[in-house]
Design an enzyme around this catalytic site. Structure first.
Site, mmCIF file in Angstrom:
data_model
loop_
_atom_site.group_PDB
_atom_site.id
_atom_site.type_symbol
_atom_site.label_atom_id
_atom_site.label_comp_id
_atom_site.label_asym_id
_atom_site.label_seq_id
_atom_site.Cartn_x
_atom_site.Cartn_y
_atom_site.Cartn_z
ATOM 1 N N GLY A 269 10.588 -16.758 9.016
ATOM 2 C CA GLY A 269 9.723 -15.865 8.361
ATOM 3 C C GLY A 269 8.332 -15.648 8.490
ATOM 4 O O GLY A 269 7.249 -16.088 8.989
ATOM 5 N N HIS A 270 8.377 -16.538 7.298
ATOM 6 C CA HIS A 270 6.674 -16.974 6.532
ATOM 7 C C HIS A 270 6.069 -17.634 7.556
ATOM 8 O O HIS A 270 5.049 -17.265 7.243
ATOM 9 C CB HIS A 270 6.990 -17.844 5.341
ATOM 10 C CG HIS A 270 5.498 -17.924 4.179
ATOM 11 N ND1 HIS A 270 5.448 -17.129 3.021
ATOM 12 C CD2 HIS A 270 4.866 -18.807 4.053
ATOM 13 C CE1 HIS A 270 4.105 -17.402 2.686
ATOM 14 N NE2 HIS A 270 4.229 -18.442 3.260
ATOM 15 N N HIS B 97 16.167 -10.130 4.592
ATOM 16 C CA HIS B 97 16.680 -10.733 3.765
ATOM 17 C C HIS B 97 16.386 -9.158 2.762
ATOM 18 O O HIS B 97 15.747 -9.231 1.826
ATOM 19 C CB HIS B 97 16.140 -11.668 3.525
ATOM 20 C CG HIS B 97 16.606 -12.185 2.257
ATOM 21 N ND1 HIS B 97 17.335 -13.661 1.980
ATOM 22 C CD2 HIS B 97 17.326 -12.208 1.077
ATOM 23 C CE1 HIS B 97 18.584 -14.390 0.982
ATOM 24 N NE2 HIS B 97 18.325 -13.052 -0.133
ATOM 25 N N ARG C 27 1.113 -1.178 -0.037
ATOM 26 C CA ARG C 27 -0.231 0.005 0.424
ATOM 27 C C ARG C 27 0.729 1.470 0.154
ATOM 28 O O ARG C 27 0.568 2.313 0.009
ATOM 29 C CB ARG C 27 -0.982 0.232 1.446
ATOM 30 C CG ARG C 27 -1.994 -1.107 1.173
ATOM 31 C CD ARG C 27 -2.758 -0.334 0.020
ATOM 32 N NE ARG C 27 -3.547 0.980 0.556
ATOM 33 C CZ ARG C 27 -4.462 0.909 1.429
ATOM 34 N NH1 ARG C 27 -5.354 -0.324 1.782
ATOM 35 N NH2 ARG C 27 -5.709 2.241 1.497
ATOM 36 N N THR D 189 12.441 -16.886 -4.034
ATOM 37 C CA THR D 189 12.342 -16.921 -2.351
ATOM 38 C C THR D 189 14.330 -17.290 -1.807
ATOM 39 O O THR D 189 14.324 -18.691 -3.358
ATOM 40 C CB THR D 189 11.525 -17.375 -1.549
ATOM 41 O OG1 THR D 189 12.095 -18.150 -0.351
ATOM 42 C CG2 THR D 189 11.375 -18.785 -1.921
ATOM 43 N N HIS E 83 14.082 -21.918 6.775
ATOM 44 C CA HIS E 83 13.440 -21.738 5.381
ATOM 45 C C HIS E 83 11.974 -23.466 5.506
ATOM 46 O O HIS E 83 12.098 -24.131 5.903
ATOM 47 C CB HIS E 83 14.082 -22.430 4.050
ATOM 48 C CG HIS E 83 13.108 -21.980 2.882
ATOM 49 N ND1 HIS E 83 13.677 -20.769 2.665
ATOM 50 C CD2 HIS E 83 12.438 -22.287 2.220
ATOM 51 C CE1 HIS E 83 12.992 -20.798 1.756
ATOM 52 N NE2 HIS E 83 12.010 -21.739 1.387
ATOM 53 N N ASP E 84 11.241 -22.639 5.912
ATOM 54 C CA ASP E 84 9.686 -23.806 6.066
ATOM 55 C C ASP E 84 9.898 -24.488 7.333
ATOM 56 O O ASP E 84 8.626 -25.703 7.194
ATOM 57 C CB ASP E 84 9.687 -24.271 4.694
ATOM 58 C CG ASP E 84 9.369 -23.952 3.442
ATOM 59 O OD1 ASP E 84 9.129 -22.921 3.247
ATOM 60 O OD2 ASP E 84 8.929 -24.136 2.383
ATOM 61 N N GLU F 155 20.685 -11.332 5.885
ATOM 62 C CA GLU F 155 20.838 -11.995 4.629
ATOM 63 C C GLU F 155 20.515 -11.324 3.156
ATOM 64 O O GLU F 155 20.408 -10.770 3.081
ATOM 65 C CB GLU F 155 19.945 -13.199 4.848
ATOM 66 C CG GLU F 155 19.536 -14.139 5.947
ATOM 67 C CD GLU F 155 18.022 -14.870 5.644
ATOM 68 O OE1 GLU F 155 18.572 -15.553 6.835
ATOM 69 O OE2 GLU F 155 17.331 -14.792 4.994
#
Length: 239
Positions: free
Chosen positions: A214-215, A43, A18, A101, A191-192, A70
């Site tokens: 993170g995700h 990152h 936004r 990613t 990661h994941d 990162e």
């Protein structure tokens, strides 16, 4: 205990969708710290589609926990950014330009000489260095020859296999952890990793120092709230 570093890239993605400064990235990072996170990870990428370069300066001025940046050291702008901010840790990730990613670790055998040069640049500046690697023992052995302090295990394969055969999923990571300990490297992972697979990973990986998440964590926070989510991730690391 394994430290939890929260990757706040996705908060920046929401802000950027936004324009403006809502949600406020620095305020979010400080909230993560207040709720128990022991590190903040960013990152930045060249297109600044989530973390902007200015964000790094803003965060460095405010956060109190370990700061982990990162990125791909093939980009001189990234190198300059890290050296200007001197985080506790830099994690070298071999992302291609425009990559959605991270999806693989360094070939530390092929790139050993280059990585030796880059590790020295950052260590001379007093920055701890971690190299993003796949769970392959030969890659970890070669990483040790670069002079790096740590390696970060790329855990997407573990996460993908975990729901089908957790023992098979963890096996290469366990062997990689043993190799890291043998060659004197500190061990991170990311990661994941999520609330379903994190506790098992942590319980079966000797010497794990830090996870960067993170995700999944930010996604869980949409349902649980940020404070409760961080509390659950910390509990998974204590299980």
């Amino acid at each position: 205990m394994t430290r939890l570093s929260v990757n706040i890239n996705k908060i920046a993605t929401l802000r950027n969708s936004r324009g403006g400064n809502v949600p406020n990235l620095v305020a979010a990072a400080l909230a993560c710290e207040r709720f128990g996170a022991e590190g903040i990870t960013v990152h930045p990428r060249p297109d600044e589609r989530h973390i902007r370069y200015q964000d790094v300066y803003d965060l460095k001025a405010e956060i109190k926990t370990e700061f982990n940046i990162e990125g791909n050291c093939l980009e001189q702008k990234f190198v300059d950014l890290v050296l200007a901010n001197k985080p506790a840790q830099v994690t070298l990730v071999p992302d291609a330009l425009g990559q959605l990613t991270s999806n693989h670790g360094w070939d530390t055998i092929k790139n050993k000489v280059y990585l030796q040069e880059m590790v020295k640049v950052f260590k001379d500046a007093g920055i701890r260095v971690s190299i993003f690697v796949d769970p392959i023992e030969e890659m970890i052995e070669a990483a040790a020859e670069t002079g790096t302090d740590r390696v970060e295990l790329y855990t997407e394969a573990y996460a993908a296999e975990f729901g089908f055969d957790k023992e098979k999923a963890i096996e290469p990571y366990f062997k990689a952890a043993l190799k890291a300990r043998e060659v004197g490297l500190g061990l991170n992972a990311g990661h994941d990793l999520d609330l379903n697979n994190l506790a098992y990973f942590n319980q079966h990986i000797p010497g794990l120092l830090e996870v960067s998440i993170g995700h999944a964590l930010i996604s869980d926070a949409l349902y649980l709230g940020l404070e409760e989510t961080i509390k659950r991730y910390l509990a998974a690391l204590k299980a």
